[in-house]
Motif scaffolding. Structure first.
Motif, PDB file in Angstrom:
ATOM      1  N   GLU A 132       0.825  -1.204   0.000  1.00  0.00           N
ATOM      2  CA  GLU A 132       0.000   0.000   0.000  1.00  0.00           C
ATOM      3  C   GLU A 132       0.861   1.257   0.000  1.00  0.00           C
ATOM      4  O   GLU A 132       0.544   2.240  -0.667  1.00  0.00           O
ATOM      5  N   ILE A 133       1.954   1.223   0.747  1.00  0.00           N
ATOM      6  CA  ILE A 133       2.854   2.380   0.742  1.00  0.00           C
ATOM      7  C   ILE A 133       3.426   2.585  -0.656  1.00  0.00           C
ATOM      8  O   ILE A 133       3.534   3.712  -1.139  1.00  0.00           O
ATOM      9  N   ALA A 134       3.767   1.495  -1.334  1.00  0.00           N
ATOM     10  CA  ALA A 134       4.329   1.589  -2.687  1.00  0.00           C
ATOM     11  C   ALA A 134       3.331   2.187  -3.670  1.00  0.00           C
ATOM     12  O   ALA A 134       3.726   2.858  -4.632  1.00  0.00           O
ATOM     13  N   ARG A 135       2.030   1.949  -3.440  1.00  0.00           N
ATOM     14  CA  ARG A 135       1.017   2.480  -4.349  1.00  0.00           C
ATOM     15  C   ARG A 135       0.806   3.973  -4.179  1.00  0.00           C
ATOM     16  O   ARG A 135       0.206   4.629  -5.026  1.00  0.00           O
ATOM     17  N   HIS A 136       1.286   4.499  -3.058  1.00  0.00           N
ATOM     18  CA  HIS A 136       1.103   5.920  -2.803  1.00  0.00           C
ATOM     19  C   HIS A 136       1.883   6.739  -3.831  1.00  0.00           C
ATOM     20  O   HIS A 136       3.066   6.513  -4.058  1.00  0.00           O
ATOM     21  N   ARG A 137       1.202   7.677  -4.436  1.00  0.00           N
ATOM     22  CA  ARG A 137       1.835   8.544  -5.439  1.00  0.00           C
ATOM     23  C   ARG A 137       1.785   9.987  -4.945  1.00  0.00           C
ATOM     24  O   ARG A 137       0.721  10.517  -4.666  1.00  0.00           O
ATOM     25  N   SER A 138       2.943  10.578  -4.807  1.00  0.00           N
ATOM     26  CA  SER A 138       2.996  11.950  -4.316  1.00  0.00           C
ATOM     27  C   SER A 138       4.288  12.600  -4.770  1.00  0.00           C
ATOM     28  O   SER A 138       5.290  11.930  -4.975  1.00  0.00           O
ATOM     29  N   ASP A 139       4.242  13.897  -4.922  1.00  0.00           N
ATOM     30  CA  ASP A 139       5.466  14.639  -5.201  1.00  0.00           C
ATOM     31  C   ASP A 139       6.280  14.860  -3.931  1.00  0.00           C
ATOM     32  O   ASP A 139       7.402  15.371  -3.992  1.00  0.00           O
ATOM     33  N   LEU A 140       5.717  14.487  -2.781  1.00  0.00           N
ATOM     34  CA  LEU A 140       6.398  14.714  -1.514  1.00  0.00           C
ATOM     35  C   LEU A 140       7.424  13.619  -1.251  1.00  0.00           C
ATOM     36  O   LEU A 140       7.069  12.439  -1.154  1.00  0.00           O
ATOM     37  N   PRO A 141       8.705  13.958  -1.099  1.00  0.00           N
ATOM     38  CA  PRO A 141       9.722  12.942  -0.762  1.00  0.00           C
ATOM     39  C   PRO A 141       9.463  12.341   0.617  1.00  0.00           C
ATOM     40  O   PRO A 141       9.123  13.059   1.569  1.00  0.00           O
ATOM     41  N   ILE A 142       9.615  11.030   0.732  1.00  0.00           N
ATOM     42  CA  ILE A 142       9.342  10.324   1.985  1.00  0.00           C
ATOM     43  C   ILE A 142      10.485   9.355   2.267  1.00  0.00           C
ATOM     44  O   ILE A 142      10.974   8.676   1.370  1.00  0.00           O
ATOM     45  N   VAL A 143      10.888   9.295   3.533  1.00  0.00           N
ATOM     46  CA  VAL A 143      11.800   8.254   4.012  1.00  0.00           C
ATOM     47  C   VAL A 143      11.105   7.558   5.177  1.00  0.00           C
ATOM     48  O   VAL A 143      10.582   8.218   6.083  1.00  0.00           O
ATOM     49  N   LEU A 145      10.916   5.061   8.536  1.00  0.00           N
ATOM     50  CA  LEU A 145      11.692   4.670   9.710  1.00  0.00           C
ATOM     51  C   LEU A 145      11.097   3.392  10.275  1.00  0.00           C
ATOM     52  O   LEU A 145       9.900   3.133  10.155  1.00  0.00           O
ATOM     53  N   GLY A 146      11.921   2.582  10.922  1.00  0.00           N
ATOM     54  CA  GLY A 146      11.402   1.444  11.658  1.00  0.00           C
ATOM     55  C   GLY A 146      11.363   0.148  10.891  1.00  0.00           C
ATOM     56  O   GLY A 146      11.856   0.044   9.765  1.00  0.00           O
ATOM     57  N   GLU A 147      10.734  -0.844  11.523  1.00  0.00           N
ATOM     58  CA  GLU A 147      10.882  -2.227  11.105  1.00  0.00           C
ATOM     59  C   GLU A 147       9.834  -2.705  10.111  1.00  0.00           C
ATOM     60  O   GLU A 147       9.989  -3.771   9.518  1.00  0.00           O
ATOM     61  N   THR A 148       8.756  -1.966   9.959  1.00  0.00           N
ATOM     62  CA  THR A 148       7.722  -2.406   9.031  1.00  0.00           C
ATOM     63  C   THR A 148       8.309  -2.548   7.636  1.00  0.00           C
ATOM     64  O   THR A 148       9.097  -1.709   7.194  1.00  0.00           O
ATOM     65  N   ALA A 149       7.918  -3.610   6.939  1.00  0.00           N
ATOM     66  CA  ALA A 149       8.465  -3.869   5.610  1.00  0.00           C
ATOM     67  C   ALA A 149       8.306  -2.657   4.704  1.00  0.00           C
ATOM     68  O   ALA A 149       7.244  -2.040   4.654  1.00  0.00           O
ATOM     69  N   ALA A 150       9.368  -2.315   3.987  1.00  0.00           N
ATOM     70  CA  ALA A 150       9.368  -1.132   3.139  1.00  0.00           C
ATOM     71  C   ALA A 150       9.402  -1.536   1.673  1.00  0.00           C
ATOM     72  O   ALA A 150      10.047  -2.527   1.306  1.00  0.00           O
ATOM     73  N   PRO A 151       8.726  -0.779   0.813  1.00  0.00           N
ATOM     74  CA  PRO A 151       8.788  -1.058  -0.625  1.00  0.00           C
ATOM     75  C   PRO A 151      10.208  -0.894  -1.147  1.00  0.00           C
ATOM     76  O   PRO A 151      11.016  -0.138  -0.584  1.00  0.00           O
ATOM     77  N   LEU A 152      10.501  -1.578  -2.229  1.00  0.00           N
ATOM     78  CA  LEU A 152      11.825  -1.453  -2.843  1.00  0.00           C
ATOM     79  C   LEU A 152      12.049  -0.070  -3.429  1.00  0.00           C
ATOM     80  O   LEU A 152      13.186   0.321  -3.681  1.00  0.00           O
ATOM     81  N   THR A 153      10.975   0.676  -3.628  1.00  0.00           N
ATOM     82  CA  THR A 153      11.091   1.994  -4.259  1.00  0.00           C
ATOM     83  C   THR A 153      11.203   3.130  -3.258  1.00  0.00           C
ATOM     84  O   THR A 153      11.323   4.287  -3.648  1.00  0.00           O
ATOM     85  N   VAL A 154      11.148   2.825  -1.946  1.00  0.00           N
ATOM     86  CA  VAL A 154      11.116   3.861  -0.915  1.00  0.00           C
ATOM     87  C   VAL A 154      12.303   3.679   0.032  1.00  0.00           C
ATOM     88  O   VAL A 154      12.631   2.558   0.426  1.00  0.00           O
ATOM     89  N   ASP A 155      12.940   4.783   0.417  1.00  0.00           N
ATOM     90  CA  ASP A 155      14.058   4.739   1.358  1.00  0.00           C
ATOM     91  C   ASP A 155      13.558   4.364   2.753  1.00  0.00           C
ATOM     92  O   ASP A 155      12.448   4.726   3.157  1.00  0.00           O
ATOM     93  N   ARG A 156      14.430   3.670   3.513  1.00  0.00           N
ATOM     94  CA  ARG A 156      14.057   3.283   4.880  1.00  0.00           C
ATOM     95  C   ARG A 156      15.308   3.177   5.749  1.00  0.00           C
ATOM     96  O   ARG A 156      16.357   2.714   5.291  1.00  0.00           O
ATOM     97  N   VAL A 157      15.201   3.584   7.020  1.00  0.00           N
ATOM     98  CA  VAL A 157      16.272   3.431   8.005  1.00  0.00           C
ATOM     99  C   VAL A 157      15.707   2.719   9.227  1.00  0.00           C
ATOM    100  O   VAL A 157      14.623   3.060   9.712  1.00  0.00           O
ATOM    101  N   MET A 158      16.433   1.744   9.732  1.00  0.00           N
ATOM    102  CA  MET A 158      16.025   1.000  10.919  1.00  0.00           C
ATOM    103  C   MET A 158      17.275   0.495  11.630  1.00  0.00           C
ATOM    104  O   MET A 158      18.377   0.612  11.121  1.00  0.00           O
ATOM    105  N   ILE A 159      17.098  -0.068  12.825  1.00  0.00           N
ATOM    106  CA  ILE A 159      18.187  -0.827  13.434  1.00  0.00           C
ATOM    107  C   ILE A 159      17.909  -2.308  13.183  1.00  0.00           C
ATOM    108  O   ILE A 159      16.789  -2.681  12.821  1.00  0.00           O
ATOM    109  N   ASP A 160      18.905  -3.151  13.365  1.00  0.00           N
ATOM    110  CA  ASP A 160      18.742  -4.587  13.176  1.00  0.00           C
ATOM    111  C   ASP A 160      18.153  -5.163  14.455  1.00  0.00           C
ATOM    112  O   ASP A 160      18.863  -5.539  15.391  1.00  0.00           O
TER     113      ASP A 160
END
Length: 334
Positions: A132-143, A145-160
């Motif tokens: 659902e996050i991947a389907r989101h279309r916006s001109d707003l840049p998004i990064v 955070l955290g452990e929830t699975a992230a789309p391959l097209t979106v930046d993400r930062v987490m700890i292991d």
């Protein structure tokens, strides 16, 4: 002072309106002495730039959004403080948004995107799927955070989280603990955060030849100290036997310490307790709390680096980064 104008700041600082504008826009070619004088005037008069005017002049508002579940959770409050300071050092201010960890709340954040009032967003989802996050279309840049699975097209930062949970469990095993429980995961549905931490806890037990015991998993009705205390208290009242507790977070650890104390158990002699997040109160509790410590400064810096690159036009595939963590040893599990 209300209604302060750019002209008022210029007159107060003894400079031109253009100079004030250059300072507000963080134009680099302003001397340090002049910048200091203008900033002092801005602070003394309480001037706040008109964000829409700034957007028209520069294409930027100078604002970012940080969105997460609940500012009442100490981890998020401390994350907000660190991100705000790091953003301020880059000339940005941060707006906080709470989602209440609901699907509607998270969808609303992505749908509104602050209606063009911000230049980018750091977002820690709790329930939205990566699809659902991947389907989101916006001109707003998004990064993310955290452990929830992230789309391959979106930046993400987490700890292991898996590695960190294994590390803290190994610490307890090395101290001679053999009946190690896990406290504070959600009931009935696990969050991705809890799932990863239980996975690391289990892997460390199996690595040491200890059989994971489902009877030593003590779920909590919510992420709160009171519910964790109720969970540990109920486990003790029905005869559960354990000599250590890995707590999902420091709130769960606070609740566990309370329940153990009320039943006359000594910490760490009878039961060692570890937390997670290393909130500022962890070192001031009695006994002080051993806790997994995410490097929030590194996490915020990595996330803002990627967000600013997106804001500058980077349009490549998502980059997934791991921020460091540590284990702070204190009295509850020395």
């Amino acid at each position: 002072m209300s209604g302060v104008r750019l002209q008022d700041v210029a007159e107060h600082a003894g400079v031109s309106m253009k100079t004030v504008s250059n300072v507000v826009r963080d134009y680099p070619h302003v001397s340090a002495r002049t910048r200091e004088r203008v900033q002092r005037a801005i602070d003394e008069l309480g001037y706040r730039p008109n964000m829409m005017g700034r957007r028209l002049a520069t294409g930027k508002t100078g604002l970012l959004t940080l969105a997460f579940a609940d500012v009442g959770i100490p981890y998020f409050a401390e994350l907000a403080r660190v991100v705000s300071r790091a953003a301020e050092a880059r000339g940005y201010r941060v707006l906080l948004e709470e989602t209440d960890a609901t699907l509607d709340g998270e969808r609303g954040i992505l749908a509104s995107s602050e209606a063009g009032l911000v230049d980018g967003m750091l977002f820690q989802p709790s329930v939205m799927s990566s699809t659902e996050i991947a389907r989101h279309r916006s001109d707003l840049p998004i990064v993310l955070l955290g452990e929830t699975a992230a789309p391959l097209t979106v930046d993400r930062v987490m700890i292991d989280n898996v590695a960190a949970a294994a590390e803290v469990t190994r610490h307890l095993i090395a101290a001679g603990r053999r009946r190690i429980g896990f406290v504070g995961h959600e009931e009935p549905a696990l969050s991705e955060t809890s799932r990863q931490r239980i996975m690391g806890y289990q892997s460390a037990l199996e690595e040491a030849g200890l059989q994971p015991d489902a009877g030593l998993l003590f779920p909590s009705a919510s992420i709160s100290a009171a519910d964790a205390a109720a969970a540990v208290g109920a486990a003790l009242d029905r005869g559960a036997s354990f000599d250590a507790l890995v707590c999902r977070d420091d709130l769960a650890a606070i609740g566990a310490l309370r329940a153990l104390h009320e039943r006359g158990l000594r910490i760490p002699e009878d039961v060692a307790v570890t937390g997670w997040d290393d909130i500022r109160l962890a070192g001031m509790m009695f006994p002080s709390l051993t806790s997994v410590a995410p490097d929030l400064d590194a996490l915020a810096s990595q996330a803002l680096d990627m967000l600013f690159e997106r804001m500058a036009g980077f349009d490549g595939m998502g980059r997934h980064r791991i921020a460091p963590h540590g284990l702070v040893l204190r009295e509850s599990a020395p």
